[in-house]
Structure formats: C-alpha cells, structure tokens
Design a protein around this motif. Structure first.
Motif, PDB file in Angstrom:
ATOM      1  N   THR A  75     -16.478  -2.975-109.254  1.00  0.00           N
ATOM      2  CA  THR A  75     -17.448  -3.549-108.920  1.00  0.00           C
ATOM      3  C   THR A  75     -17.161  -3.989-107.412  1.00  0.00           C
ATOM      4  OG1 THR A  75     -17.561  -4.848-111.097  1.00  0.00           O
ATOM      5  CG2 THR A  75     -18.609  -5.861-109.049  1.00  0.00           C
ATOM      6  N   VAL A  76     -18.170  -3.668-106.659  1.00  0.00           N
ATOM      7  CA  VAL A  76     -17.975  -3.861-105.254  1.00  0.00           C
ATOM      8  C   VAL A  76     -18.852  -4.946-104.940  1.00  0.00           C
ATOM      9  CG1 VAL A  76     -18.415  -2.531-102.941  1.00  0.00           C
ATOM     10  CG2 VAL A  76     -17.376  -1.277-104.625  1.00  0.00           C
ATOM     11  N   ASP A  77     -18.403  -6.030-104.109  1.00  0.00           N
ATOM     12  CA  ASP A  77     -19.176  -7.029-103.402  1.00  0.00           C
ATOM     13  C   ASP A  77     -19.718  -6.577-102.005  1.00  0.00           C
ATOM     14  OD1 ASP A  77     -18.933  -8.918-105.835  1.00  0.00           O
ATOM     15  OD2 ASP A  77     -16.955  -8.979-105.124  1.00  0.00           O
ATOM     16  N   ILE A  78     -21.065  -6.856-101.801  1.00  0.00           N
ATOM     17  CA  ILE A  78     -21.668  -6.731-100.379  1.00  0.00           C
ATOM     18  C   ILE A  78     -22.217  -7.828 -99.931  1.00  0.00           C
ATOM     19  CG2 ILE A  78     -23.202  -5.256 -99.224  1.00  0.00           C
ATOM     20  CD1 ILE A  78     -22.990  -3.108-101.464  1.00  0.00           C
ATOM     21  N   VAL A  79     -21.615  -8.213 -98.722  1.00  0.00           N
ATOM     22  CA  VAL A  79     -22.263  -9.175 -98.345  1.00  0.00           C
ATOM     23  C   VAL A  79     -23.007  -9.014 -96.798  1.00  0.00           C
ATOM     24  CG1 VAL A  79     -21.748 -11.783 -96.904  1.00  0.00           C
ATOM     25  CG2 VAL A  79     -20.148 -10.751 -98.948  1.00  0.00           C
ATOM     26  N   VAL A  80     -24.265  -9.576 -96.599  1.00  0.00           N
ATOM     27  CA  VAL A  80     -25.051  -9.116 -95.467  1.00  0.00           C
ATOM     28  C   VAL A  80     -25.196 -10.344 -94.574  1.00  0.00           C
ATOM     29  CG1 VAL A  80     -27.122  -8.345 -95.014  1.00  0.00           C
ATOM     30  CG2 VAL A  80     -26.249  -7.742 -97.093  1.00  0.00           C
ATOM     31  N   SER A  81     -24.665 -10.147 -93.353  1.00  0.00           N
ATOM     32  CA  SER A  81     -24.866 -11.306 -92.073  1.00  0.00           C
ATOM     33  C   SER A  81     -25.957 -10.668 -91.199  1.00  0.00           C
ATOM     34  CB  SER A  81     -23.643 -11.409 -91.565  1.00  0.00           C
ATOM     35  OG  SER A  81     -23.216 -10.241 -90.943  1.00  0.00           O
ATOM     36  N   VAL A  82     -26.759 -11.729 -90.811  1.00  0.00           N
ATOM     37  CA  VAL A  82     -27.908 -11.335 -89.828  1.00  0.00           C
ATOM     38  C   VAL A  82     -27.681 -11.766 -88.397  1.00  0.00           C
ATOM     39  CG1 VAL A  82     -30.374 -11.633 -89.690  1.00  0.00           C
ATOM     40  CG2 VAL A  82     -29.507 -11.566 -91.974  1.00  0.00           C
ATOM     41  N   THR A  83     -27.848 -11.120 -87.378  1.00  0.00           N
ATOM     42  CA  THR A  83     -27.775 -11.498 -85.913  1.00  0.00           C
ATOM     43  C   THR A  83     -29.043 -11.262 -85.539  1.00  0.00           C
ATOM     44  OG1 THR A  83     -25.315 -10.839 -86.054  1.00  0.00           O
ATOM     45  CG2 THR A  83     -26.576 -11.044 -83.989  1.00  0.00           C
ATOM     46  N   PRO A  84     -29.686 -12.245 -84.835  1.00  0.00           N
ATOM     47  CA  PRO A  84     -31.077 -12.021 -84.008  1.00  0.00           C
ATOM     48  C   PRO A  84     -31.129 -11.002 -83.089  1.00  0.00           C
ATOM     49  CG  PRO A  84     -29.984 -14.010 -83.344  1.00  0.00           C
ATOM     50  CD  PRO A  84     -29.075 -13.413 -84.323  1.00  0.00           C
ATOM     51  N   LEU A  85     -32.081 -10.459 -82.962  1.00  0.00           N
ATOM     52  CA  LEU A  85     -32.393  -9.366 -82.050  1.00  0.00           C
ATOM     53  C   LEU A  85     -32.984 -10.023 -80.891  1.00  0.00           C
ATOM     54  CD1 LEU A  85     -33.927  -6.528 -83.791  1.00  0.00           C
ATOM     55  CD2 LEU A  85     -31.610  -6.629 -83.277  1.00  0.00           C
ATOM     56  N   ALA A  86     -32.503  -9.639 -79.603  1.00  0.00           N
ATOM     57  CA  ALA A  86     -32.911 -10.197 -78.106  1.00  0.00           C
ATOM     58  C   ALA A  86     -34.508  -9.962 -77.989  1.00  0.00           C
ATOM     59  CB  ALA A  86     -32.167  -9.445 -77.028  1.00  0.00           C
ATOM     60  N   LYS A 131     -33.820  -3.848 -99.548  1.00  0.00           N
ATOM     61  CA  LYS A 131     -34.870  -3.853 -98.957  1.00  0.00           C
ATOM     62  C   LYS A 131     -34.999  -5.264 -98.108  1.00  0.00           C
ATOM     63  CE  LYS A 131     -39.991  -4.345 -99.245  1.00  0.00           C
ATOM     64  NZ  LYS A 131     -41.278  -4.370-100.256  1.00  0.00           N
ATOM     65  N   PRO A 132     -34.700  -5.343 -96.861  1.00  0.00           N
ATOM     66  CA  PRO A 132     -34.383  -6.552 -95.928  1.00  0.00           C
ATOM     67  C   PRO A 132     -35.740  -7.422 -96.243  1.00  0.00           C
ATOM     68  CG  PRO A 132     -33.757  -4.623 -94.808  1.00  0.00           C
ATOM     69  CD  PRO A 132     -34.661  -3.964 -95.913  1.00  0.00           C
ATOM     70  N   HIS A 133     -35.545  -8.684 -95.966  1.00  0.00           N
ATOM     71  CA  HIS A 133     -36.613  -9.726 -95.907  1.00  0.00           C
ATOM     72  C   HIS A 133     -36.780 -10.312 -94.653  1.00  0.00           C
ATOM     73  CE1 HIS A 133     -37.720  -8.975-100.178  1.00  0.00           C
ATOM     74  NE2 HIS A 133     -36.598  -9.026-100.495  1.00  0.00           N
ATOM     75  N   VAL A 134     -35.638 -10.066 -93.739  1.00  0.00           N
ATOM     76  CA  VAL A 134     -35.760 -10.711 -92.304  1.00  0.00           C
ATOM     77  C   VAL A 134     -35.520  -9.712 -91.377  1.00  0.00           C
ATOM     78  CG1 VAL A 134     -34.721 -12.779 -93.393  1.00  0.00           C
ATOM     79  CG2 VAL A 134     -33.146 -11.065 -92.625  1.00  0.00           C
ATOM     80  N   THR A 135     -35.785  -9.699 -89.995  1.00  0.00           N
ATOM     81  CA  THR A 135     -35.487  -9.008 -88.889  1.00  0.00           C
ATOM     82  C   THR A 135     -34.232  -9.401 -88.127  1.00  0.00           C
ATOM     83  OG1 THR A 135     -36.812 -10.214 -87.481  1.00  0.00           O
ATOM     84  CG2 THR A 135     -37.885  -8.609 -88.602  1.00  0.00           C
ATOM     85  N   GLY A 136     -33.583  -8.404 -87.560  1.00  0.00           N
ATOM     86  CA  GLY A 136     -32.662  -8.751 -86.970  1.00  0.00           C
ATOM     87  C   GLY A 136     -31.537  -7.558 -87.091  1.00  0.00           C
ATOM     88  N   LEU A 137     -30.335  -7.799 -86.452  1.00  0.00           N
ATOM     89  CA  LEU A 137     -29.151  -6.870 -86.801  1.00  0.00           C
ATOM     90  C   LEU A 137     -28.433  -7.329 -87.973  1.00  0.00           C
ATOM     91  CD1 LEU A 137     -27.598  -4.208 -85.493  1.00  0.00           C
ATOM     92  CD2 LEU A 137     -26.253  -5.952 -84.348  1.00  0.00           C
ATOM     93  N   LEU A 138     -28.570  -6.358 -89.188  1.00  0.00           N
ATOM     94  CA  LEU A 138     -27.895  -6.604 -90.414  1.00  0.00           C
ATOM     95  C   LEU A 138     -26.614  -5.778 -90.375  1.00  0.00           C
ATOM     96  CD1 LEU A 138     -30.749  -7.602 -90.768  1.00  0.00           C
ATOM     97  CD2 LEU A 138     -30.656  -6.766 -93.187  1.00  0.00           C
TER      98      LEU A 138
END
Length: 208
Positions: A75-86, A131-138
């Motif tokens: 099992t592989v755990d995947i974490v997604v962090s979001v950084t806002p785009l300029a 399928k992302p639900h937010v915009t930004g750099l993921l």
C-alpha cells in the motif's frame, strides 16, 4: 642355515606385501568435484519514481499518476499539498501611480493537504486516476508503507476554460437592420423638413 632361510622368507614376504600398497599410493587421485553454484551479485534496488501524464491541466480534468519501483504488493500513501499560483499582473488592482497591489491568498489555499492510497502489483508499480478540485501547484508525495520508499511529482492546475460567446448572423443582422431603418427614416424626415421650409419661403403654403 635354517635361521637365514627364515629371515630371507620374511624379507620376501614383507616386500611382496609392500608392493601393492606403494602401487596404490602412486596412482593419481581424482580431482574433487565442485557442487556449489556461483551466486549472482547482490541486487541494488532502483529508486522509486512518481510521474503524471500531463504537467498542466484545467480544473475539472483528470490526470494519471504512475508509481514505479515501490515494494511489491504494498500500500502506497499519497499526500497532496497545494501552493497558490501567482495572479497575472493584468488582473491585479493598480494604484493611482500605476503600481500593482499584492493580492492576499484566497481561502482554499489554507486548506489541509489531501490524501489517498494506491496499491502496487508484484513489480512494485501502480497507476491512479486523480481529478483535482482546486487550482494551484499540486505536489504529490508517495510513500510505501512496507518499503518506506518515497517519490514526488508536481501538477499545475489552472482555472476552467471559458467558452467563447457565440456569434451568429442573426445577432449581428438584427441590429444592423434596425440601425439602417432608423437612418433611412431620419433621411426622409430631413428631406420633408427641407421641402416644407422651401414651400413656406416662396409663399406656397398660404395660397388657396
């Protein structure tokens, strides 16, 4: 005489017994056989990797994550962090002197990182649709639970594309027809006004 014969007989007998022993010792001995098979060199595991099929998408689209060289059947755990785009400079408010005003981050940028899991096959490989639900750099960071191998990749998510406004012949033809009719009506009224004034100037309007 009898004693010397006995001694000679013993000497001959010892010589006869010693000859086969010496002959057996002189024969070549068979070489020892090697039964151990050669061992392969130690296996060096390849570093884990994580990739996306498209580096940039629009909101509402789906990407495919591919992980390689993780542990088999783990099992592989995947974490997604979001950084806002300029924000583009054209969309930033400006002061009276022309300088731009820095925009504060929007609310979703402070949301907690997302997470999900994937499962590798016997070769340590997995694929996962996301399928992302937010915009930004993921930034995706994958970690194997048993192997503790980790890898990461990035995805840029932009706003949805705005469809262009439809332009048809009727939408343009109707205003042009109305405008043309108004211009024509104005010209007729102008000609009637000029004719009325000319008639009054020559006294034709009061004649009976």
């Amino acid at each position: 005489m009898r004693l010397s014969r006995i001694i000679m007989a013993l000497t001959v007998g010892l010589a006869v017994v010693a000859v086969p022993t010496a002959a057996g010792a002189a024969q070549p001995q068979p070489a020892p056989t090697v039964t151990d098979t050669p061992q392969p060199p130690p296996y060096v595991p390849q570093p884990a990797s994580l990739t996306v099929n498209r580096p940039t998408i629009n909101l509402g689209e789906t990407v495919v994550l591919t992980g390689r060289n993780f542990g088999p059947n783990e099992t592989v755990d995947i974490v997604v962090s979001v950084t806002p785009l300029a924000a583009p400079a054209a969309n930033q408010p400006r002061r009276s002197d022309g300088s731009t005003v820095a925009m504060a981050p929007v609310a979703y940028q402070a949301s907690a990182p997302l997470s999900f899991t994937a499962y590798t096959n016997s070769q340590g490989r997995f694929t996962k649709h996301y399928k992302p639900h937010v915009t930004g750099l993921l930034t995706f960071t994958a970690t194997g639970r048993e192997s503790d191998r980790t890898a990461s990749t990035e995805l840029r998510v932009l706003d949805k594309k705005q469809p262009p406004l439809p332009v048809t012949g009727d939408s343009l033809g109707t205003p042009m027809k109305i405008g043309g009719g108004m211009v024509g009506a104005g010209a007729v009224l102008l000609l009637l006004t000029l004719a009325w004034r000319s008639r009054g100037r020559f006294g034709m309007g009061s004649a009976r």
